[in-house]
Scaffold this active site. Structure first.
Site, PDB file in Angstrom:
ATOM      1  N   PRO A 144      59.618   6.295  47.892  1.00  9.04           N
ATOM      2  CG  PRO A 144      57.964   6.919  49.669  1.00  9.04           C
ATOM      3  CD  PRO A 144      59.449   5.510  49.146  1.00  9.04           C
ATOM      4  CG  ASP A 261      76.071  -0.156  32.487  1.00  2.00           C
ATOM      5  OD1 ASP A 261      74.980   0.387  32.284  1.00  2.00           O
ATOM      6  OD2 ASP A 261      77.435  -0.271  33.084  1.00  2.00           O
ATOM      7  CD  GLU A 384      65.495  -2.880  34.750  1.00  2.53           C
ATOM      8  OE1 GLU A 384      66.825  -2.234  34.004  1.00  2.53           O
ATOM      9  OE2 GLU A 384      65.208  -3.854  35.152  1.00  2.53           O
ATOM     10  CB  THR A 386      62.047   7.594  32.330  1.00  2.00           C
ATOM     11  OG1 THR A 386      62.622   8.635  33.006  1.00  2.00           O
ATOM     12  CG2 THR A 386      60.782   8.050  33.620  1.00  2.00           C
ATOM     13  CD  GLN A 388      61.250  11.876  30.161  1.00  2.00           C
ATOM     14  OE1 GLN A 388      61.148  10.760  30.806  1.00  2.00           O
ATOM     15  NE2 GLN A 388      59.823  11.990  29.264  1.00  2.00           N
TER      16      GLN A 388
HETATM   17  C1  FAD Z   1      56.102  -2.010  37.305  1.00  3.36           C
HETATM   18  C2  FAD Z   1      57.483  -1.272  38.252  1.00  3.36           C
HETATM   19  C3  FAD Z   1      58.431  -2.389  38.885  1.00  3.36           C
HETATM   20  C4  FAD Z   1      59.129  -1.275  39.318  1.00  3.36           C
HETATM   21  N1  FAD Z   1      60.244  -2.982  39.932  1.00  3.36           N
HETATM   22  C5  FAD Z   1      61.388  -1.840  40.914  1.00  3.36           C
HETATM   23  C6  FAD Z   1      62.588  -2.646  41.422  1.00  3.36           C
HETATM   24  O1  FAD Z   1      62.267  -3.537  41.361  1.00  3.36           O
HETATM   25  N2  FAD Z   1      63.317  -1.995  42.421  1.00  3.36           N
HETATM   26  C7  FAD Z   1      64.087  -0.156  41.948  1.00  3.36           C
HETATM   27  O2  FAD Z   1      64.219  -0.198  42.911  1.00  3.36           O
HETATM   28  N3  FAD Z   1      62.474   0.106  41.804  1.00  3.36           N
HETATM   29  C8  FAD Z   1      61.809  -0.112  40.384  1.00  3.36           C
HETATM   30  N4  FAD Z   1      60.402   0.475  40.101  1.00  3.36           N
HETATM   31  C9  FAD Z   1      60.975   1.904  39.992  1.00  3.36           C
HETATM   32  C10 FAD Z   1      61.128   2.418  39.223  1.00  3.36           C
HETATM   33  O3  FAD Z   1      62.659   2.238  38.635  1.00  3.36           O
HETATM   34  C11 FAD Z   1      61.033   3.981  39.150  1.00  3.36           C
HETATM   35  O4  FAD Z   1      59.601   3.960  39.000  1.00  3.36           O
HETATM   36  C12 FAD Z   1      61.675   4.833  37.967  1.00  3.36           C
HETATM   37  O5  FAD Z   1      62.639   4.984  37.716  1.00  3.36           O
HETATM   38  C13 FAD Z   1      60.972   6.250  37.929  1.00  3.36           C
HETATM   39  O6  FAD Z   1      61.306   7.063  39.350  1.00  3.36           O
HETATM   40  P1  FAD Z   1      59.651   7.907  39.694  1.00  3.36           P
HETATM   41  O7  FAD Z   1      58.655   6.533  39.307  1.00  3.36           O
HETATM   42  O8  FAD Z   1      60.042   7.353  40.954  1.00  3.36           O
HETATM   43  O9  FAD Z   1      59.230   9.349  38.757  1.00  3.36           O
HETATM   44  P2  FAD Z   1      60.269  10.559  38.672  1.00  3.36           P
HETATM   45  O10 FAD Z   1      61.838   9.989  38.701  1.00  3.36           O
HETATM   46  O11 FAD Z   1      59.973  11.092  40.275  1.00  3.36           O
HETATM   47  O12 FAD Z   1      60.323  10.883  37.525  1.00  3.36           O
HETATM   48  C14 FAD Z   1      59.190  11.531  36.921  1.00  3.36           C
HETATM   49  C15 FAD Z   1      58.742  12.238  35.732  1.00  3.36           C
HETATM   50  O13 FAD Z   1      59.852  13.058  35.861  1.00  3.36           O
HETATM   51  C16 FAD Z   1      61.335  12.524  34.988  1.00  3.36           C
HETATM   52  N5  FAD Z   1      62.458  13.420  35.744  1.00  3.36           N
HETATM   53  C17 FAD Z   1      62.877  12.447  36.430  1.00  3.36           C
HETATM   54  N6  FAD Z   1      63.890  13.413  36.338  1.00  3.36           N
HETATM   55  C18 FAD Z   1      64.321  14.091  34.586  1.00  3.36           C
HETATM   56  C19 FAD Z   1      65.160  14.998  34.753  1.00  3.36           C
HETATM   57  N7  FAD Z   1      66.043  15.166  35.500  1.00  3.36           N
HETATM   58  N8  FAD Z   1      64.978  15.521  33.146  1.00  3.36           N
HETATM   59  C20 FAD Z   1      64.312  14.789  32.852  1.00  3.36           C
HETATM   60  N9  FAD Z   1      62.980  14.462  33.276  1.00  3.36           N
HETATM   61  C21 FAD Z   1      63.506  14.158  34.272  1.00  3.36           C
HETATM   62  C22 FAD Z   1      60.519  11.389  34.639  1.00  3.36           C
HETATM   63  O14 FAD Z   1      61.472  10.948  33.331  1.00  3.36           O
HETATM   64  C23 FAD Z   1      59.431  11.008  34.906  1.00  3.36           C
HETATM   65  O15 FAD Z   1      58.687  11.411  33.850  1.00  3.36           O
HETATM   66  C24 FAD Z   1      59.816  -0.590  39.348  1.00  3.36           C
HETATM   67  C25 FAD Z   1      58.651   0.999  39.120  1.00  3.36           C
HETATM   68  C26 FAD Z   1      57.681   0.770  38.361  1.00  3.36           C
HETATM   69  C27 FAD Z   1      56.452   1.140  37.441  1.00  3.36           C
END
Ligand code: FAD
Length: 405
Positions: A144, A261, A384, A386, A388
């Site tokens: 989270p 990668d 995998e 975003t 950004q």
């Molecule tokens: C369908 C689905 C399947 C998934 N499967 C897996 C899985 O199998 N295993 C796993 O571990 N995870 C999984 N995920 C999680 C996924 O990898 C994360 O949602 C993703 O890494 C983004 O993290 P967050 O959602 O916490 O967003 P945040 O990190 O909170 O980001 C929110 C926003 O802020 C931006 N942001 C964050 N940091 C920066 C920065 N330094 N500079 C500029 N912008 C920034 C992001 O680009 C985004 O727009 C899954 C997600 C989904 C939706």
């Protein structure tokens, strides 16, 4: 140096998987989306026919090395990643969720492959030799409070005797609820940042390891995305990937990143497959509805939009193929993998939005595939890494590496 011609066997794989996607996968796609589930007997049939599998079981532990096995090109170089690109595009053309729902180690495979000892590979990949039942692996990194910035994970691990004790919460874990095992990333000490990271394989049924909520998502609804809870979960020291020696540097974190990668070009090509599906749907709609109206301005606008869609899809595919080719050649591809993923996901979002636009109100109807693809594709821009985050990876590399053309 560059050859865009598919080999005979690549062409056969493309043709075969396309036929399968068209006749078997596409017809179940809308229903699976509505029911948030792909039936187990359907997935089991695919596994038993050795038709489709998620991720790679290495050849050295009795697997097929990811479907293409030991396929080599004329110079004796592996073509594994290129074959994977060709098959994956066709499969996601059929349905955007299916590849994530297939049995197999999935994203859990690469960390076991990159970090695991020979015994761990044998143990954890061994389960996938049994095709009489569905078996899944999963990858548990996101929390989270730590998504993009994975160095901030707070799931803790501490050693007691010959066991490690894990506590924390993981979220958005693909196939987390049904996985036989999940690679869980935890920290011995948050203050150490990445150096404090450890990767464990936590097996289903371990006391204290439970499934929380299953996410209700906007897109990729047929793919299960689960929350996992670890409450003082005791795992044997043998489940620490690579053993303690592996973590003397930043290896724990590097293992997590190495997964990307190999998986980012794959995510990119899946997005290309969805974009191609949406483009073809819109193109056929225009052909059917506007063929006799070539003179009207509206047709001209639609035709130009279609031309842009096609051009951008081809560019996305080439970027993904390049990253896959580099992986086959053993050339570091972190930058190119991020470029391919960032470009393809955003390109595919635009293509899917344009497809809805071309169909007008029909594009919003739930029995029209474009409505579903429009919802599905957004996920590809987020997981995998975003858009950004990909830019940060690319920027770091171009500023550090010697200039290339
Ligand atoms: C369908 C689905 C399947 C998934 N499967 C897996 C899985 O199998 N295993 C796993 O571990 N995870 C999984 N995920 C999680 C996924 O990898 C994360 O949602 C993703 O890494 C983004 O993290 P967050 O959602 O916490 O967003 P945040 O990190 O909170 O980001 C929110 C926003 O802020 C931006 N942001 C964050 N940091 C920066 C920065 N330094 N500079 C500029 N912008 C920034 C992001 O680009 C985004 O727009 C899954 C997600 C989904 C939706």
């Amino acid at each position: 140096m560059v050859d865009f011609q598919l080999t005979k066997s690549q062409g056969q794989v493309k043709e075969f998987i396309h036929q399968f996607a068209e006749s078997v996968v596409r017809p179940m796609s809308l229903q699976a989306d509505r029911e948030h589930h792909i039936p187990d007997d359907f997935l089991l049939r695919l596994a038993q026919m050795q038709l489709a599998f998620s991720g790679e079981v290495p050849v050295e532990v009795g697997g097929d090395g990811g479907g293409a096995g030991e396929a080599k090109d004329k110079r004796g170089k592996s073509q594994k990643n290129r074959f994977a690109m060709i098959g994956a595009e066709e499969l996601s053309w059929g349905d955007a969720s299916i590849i994530l729902s297939l049995p197999g180690p999935g994203l859990g495979g690469p960390p076991v492959q990159f970090m695991g000892t020979p015994e761990q590979k044998e143990r954890f990949f061994g389960v996938f030799k049994d095709r009489s039942q569905l078996h899944f692996g999963a990858y548990g990194l996101t929390e989270p409070g730590a998504g993009s910035d994975v160095s901030g994970i707070s799931t803790s691990c501490r050693k007691e005797g010959r066991e490690w004790i894990l506590s924390g919460r993981k979220c958005f874990i693909t196939n987390g609820g049904k996985a036989d095992w999940v690679v869980i990333f935890a920290t011995v000490d948050r203050a150490q940042g990445r150096a404090g990271h450890r990767a464990f394989v936590v097996e289903k049924g371990t006391p204290g390891f439970t499934v929380g909520k299953i996410e209700e998502k906007m897109g990729l609804r047929a793919s299960e995305t689960a929350e996992l809870v670890l409450d003082e979960v005791r795992v044997p020291e043998d489940n620490l990937l690579g053993g303690e020696v592996h973590y003397l540097g930043k290896e724990g974190f590097m293992g997590a990143m190495k997964t990307f990668d190999s998986s980012r070009p794959m995510v990119g090509i899946l997005a290309v497959g969805i974009a191609r599906a949406a483009y073809e749907y819109a193109r056929d709609f225009v052909r059917e509805n506007y063929l006799l109206a070539r003179a009207i301005p509206r047709y001209a606008q639609l035709a130009t939009t279609l031309a842009d869609m096609k051009r951008n899809i081809d560019a996305g595919r080439l970027m993904c193929w390049r990253a896959a080719w580099m992986a086959d050649e053993g050339i570091g591809n972190a930058k190119e993998a991020s470029m391919a993923k960032a470009y393809a996901a955003r390109m595919a979002m635009k293509v899917c939005a344009d497809a809805v636009q071309i169909l007008g109100a029909h594009g919003l109807e739930q029995h029209q595939f474009v409505e579903k693809w429009y919802r599905d594709i957004k996920v590809y821009d987020i997981f995998e890494g975003t858009a950004q985050i990909q830019r940060i990876v690319i920027a770091k590399r171009i500023l550090r590496e010697p200039p290339t053309f």
